[in-house]
Design a protein around this motif. Structure first.
Motif, short mmCIF file in Angstrom:
data_model
loop_
_atom_site.label_atom_id
_atom_site.label_comp_id
_atom_site.label_asym_id
_atom_site.label_seq_id
_atom_site.Cartn_x
_atom_site.Cartn_y
_atom_site.Cartn_z
N PRO A 1 0.83 -1.22 0.00
CA PRO A 1 0.00 0.00 0.00
C PRO A 1 0.86 1.26 0.00
O PRO A 1 0.49 2.28 0.62
N ASP A 2 2.00 1.21 -0.69
CA ASP A 2 2.90 2.36 -0.76
C ASP A 2 2.41 3.31 -1.85
O ASP A 2 3.09 3.59 -2.84
N MET A 3 1.21 3.82 -1.64
CA MET A 3 0.49 4.61 -2.61
C MET A 3 -0.28 5.69 -1.86
O MET A 3 -0.55 5.55 -0.66
N GLY A 4 -0.61 6.76 -2.53
CA GLY A 4 -1.36 7.81 -1.86
C GLY A 4 -2.00 8.74 -2.86
O GLY A 4 -1.71 8.69 -4.06
N SER A 5 -2.87 9.61 -2.36
CA SER A 5 -3.62 10.53 -3.22
C SER A 5 -3.51 11.95 -2.70
O SER A 5 -3.36 12.19 -1.50
N VAL A 6 -3.63 12.89 -3.64
CA VAL A 6 -3.64 14.31 -3.33
C VAL A 6 -4.99 14.86 -3.77
O VAL A 6 -5.35 14.78 -4.94
N PHE A 7 -5.74 15.41 -2.82
CA PHE A 7 -7.12 15.84 -3.00
C PHE A 7 -7.13 17.37 -3.00
O PHE A 7 -6.79 18.00 -1.99
N ILE A 8 -7.47 17.98 -4.15
CA ILE A 8 -7.42 19.43 -4.30
C ILE A 8 -8.81 19.96 -4.66
O ILE A 8 -9.29 19.77 -5.78
N PRO A 9 -9.50 20.61 -3.72
CA PRO A 9 -10.83 21.15 -4.02
C PRO A 9 -10.75 22.28 -5.05
O PRO A 9 -9.95 23.21 -4.92
N ILE A 10 -11.58 22.18 -6.06
CA ILE A 10 -11.75 23.27 -7.02
C ILE A 10 -12.83 24.22 -6.52
O ILE A 10 -12.79 25.43 -6.78
N ASP A 11 -13.80 23.66 -5.80
CA ASP A 11 -14.83 24.43 -5.11
C ASP A 11 -14.66 24.20 -3.60
O ASP A 11 -14.08 23.19 -3.19
N ASP A 12 -15.22 25.09 -2.80
CA ASP A 12 -15.23 24.86 -1.36
C ASP A 12 -15.97 23.56 -1.06
O ASP A 12 -17.00 23.26 -1.68
N CYS A 13 -15.44 22.80 -0.12
CA CYS A 13 -16.06 21.53 0.28
C CYS A 13 -16.57 21.66 1.71
O CYS A 13 -15.78 21.88 2.64
N THR A 14 -17.88 21.54 1.89
CA THR A 14 -18.52 21.70 3.19
C THR A 14 -19.34 20.46 3.51
O THR A 14 -19.55 19.59 2.66
N ARG A 15 -19.82 20.39 4.73
CA ARG A 15 -20.71 19.28 5.08
C ARG A 15 -21.94 19.26 4.17
O ARG A 15 -22.44 18.20 3.80
N GLU A 16 -22.43 20.47 3.83
CA GLU A 16 -23.66 20.57 3.05
C GLU A 16 -23.50 20.03 1.63
O GLU A 16 -24.44 19.45 1.07
#
Length: 309
Positions: free
Chosen positions: A160-175
């Protein structure tokens, strides 16, 4: 009398405080003049399974990224979706090679690829794939609890020597369906994954037991914040029932030393040329090299298809 925030939510300040306490050891702030991957960041990634970097990309950089994805026919025309088991769908466009366009440059910046390489231990990484996940307002589907390595294991990646980069283009909220994680869950190892709607999700019984022991965090993020996370970190996101869309760009990386032992729908080790952070604002729209990017169609995803159909 409960405290309220500016919106009148009586629990918002309490939730905000608890979130800050839980996240304190995994949140960092980007500074272009001094940014480097520290031992503290590496320790947080190893212990919690992620680090969250606030303000990793400037408003100007995010405007350029947003304009590109909204105007790219290559990306929009290749989107597909799967039912989330509750009659909602998110659109996804996925491709295997970074290409020379805006997103390809973004994926190869030192801020993204270089940081991921360092928090993963400093060994050479390569671009495993990129994707744009589009949860549109009022229609965007959930993504069930899962581990990325739950899928990638099936592709011949031994570790599992793997990973991800998560880049919001829009704001990310609970809603609008922000990412949720179980802090430290990458240390549980790989869970079996089973069919849930048209998705594969981590075995629900084990997820529920994990939730009893681990902190469940809603990672609300602004556009330009960036999350680096381990391939075994359990994560999910809810449907988007709000009036605001939630689009995010995700880049997955694999270590060169973890080169898959078999051919599959994602690439084996392919050398990746990292670029300076300044390249993002300096680059043009990019040539039409969509054939070189190797876009994935719905039925190409063998690790999902073999278990779902």
């Amino acid at each position: 009398m409960p405290q309220v925030d500016a919106t009148g939510n009586p629990n918002a300040l309490l939730h905000s405080h608890l979130f800050a306490v839980a996240m304190a050891d995994s949140v960092f702030t980007y500074d272009a003049a001094s940014w480097c991957v520290t031992q503290e960041m590496k320790d947080a990634y190893d212990t919690n399974g992620f680090i969250l970097v606030r303000n990793a990309f400037s408003p100007e950089e995010m405007r350029k990224v947003r304009a590109f994805v909204e105007g790219s026919d290559a990306i929009q025309e290749r989107a597909y979706s799967r039912d989330d088991g509750k009659n909602r769908r998110s659109r996804v466009t996925l491709w295997n090679h970074p290409g020379r366009d805006v997103l390809g440059v973004l994926a190869r910046t030192q801020r993204v690829a270089g940081t991921m390489e360092q928090v993963m231990g400093g060994q050479e990484v390569y671009h495993y794939h990129s994707k744009l996940i589009m949860k549109d307002a009022r229609t965007g589907g959930r993504h069930v609890w899962h581990q990325d390595y739950g899928y990638w294991y099936k592709n011949g990646c031994l570790y599992p020597d793997m990973g991800s980069v998560f880049i919001p283009i829009d704001d990310c909220t609970r809603e609008n369906g922000c990412l949720q994680v179980l802090k430290g869950s990458h240390r549980l190892g790989r869970f079996d994954h089973v069919r849930i709607g048209e998705q594969l999700g981590a075995e629900p019984e084990r997820v529920e037991k994990a939730k009893e022991q681990l902190e469940h965090l809603h990672l609300e993020m602004s556009a330009g914040d960036t999350l680096f996370f381990h391939s075994n970190l359990l994560h999910t996101s809810d449907q988007n029932a709000s009036d605001l869309r939630r689009w995010v760009f995700i880049v997955a990386f694999n270590r060169r030393s973890n080169n898959p032992y078999k051919e599959h729908h994602h690439p084996r080790y392919t050398p990746m040329a990292k670029v300076p952070d300044s390249a993002l604002l300096e680059c043009g729209e990019g040539s039409d090299d969509s054939n070189d990017q190797w876009f994935i169609k719905l039925d190409d995803d063998i690790s999902i298809r073999e278990r779902v159909h």
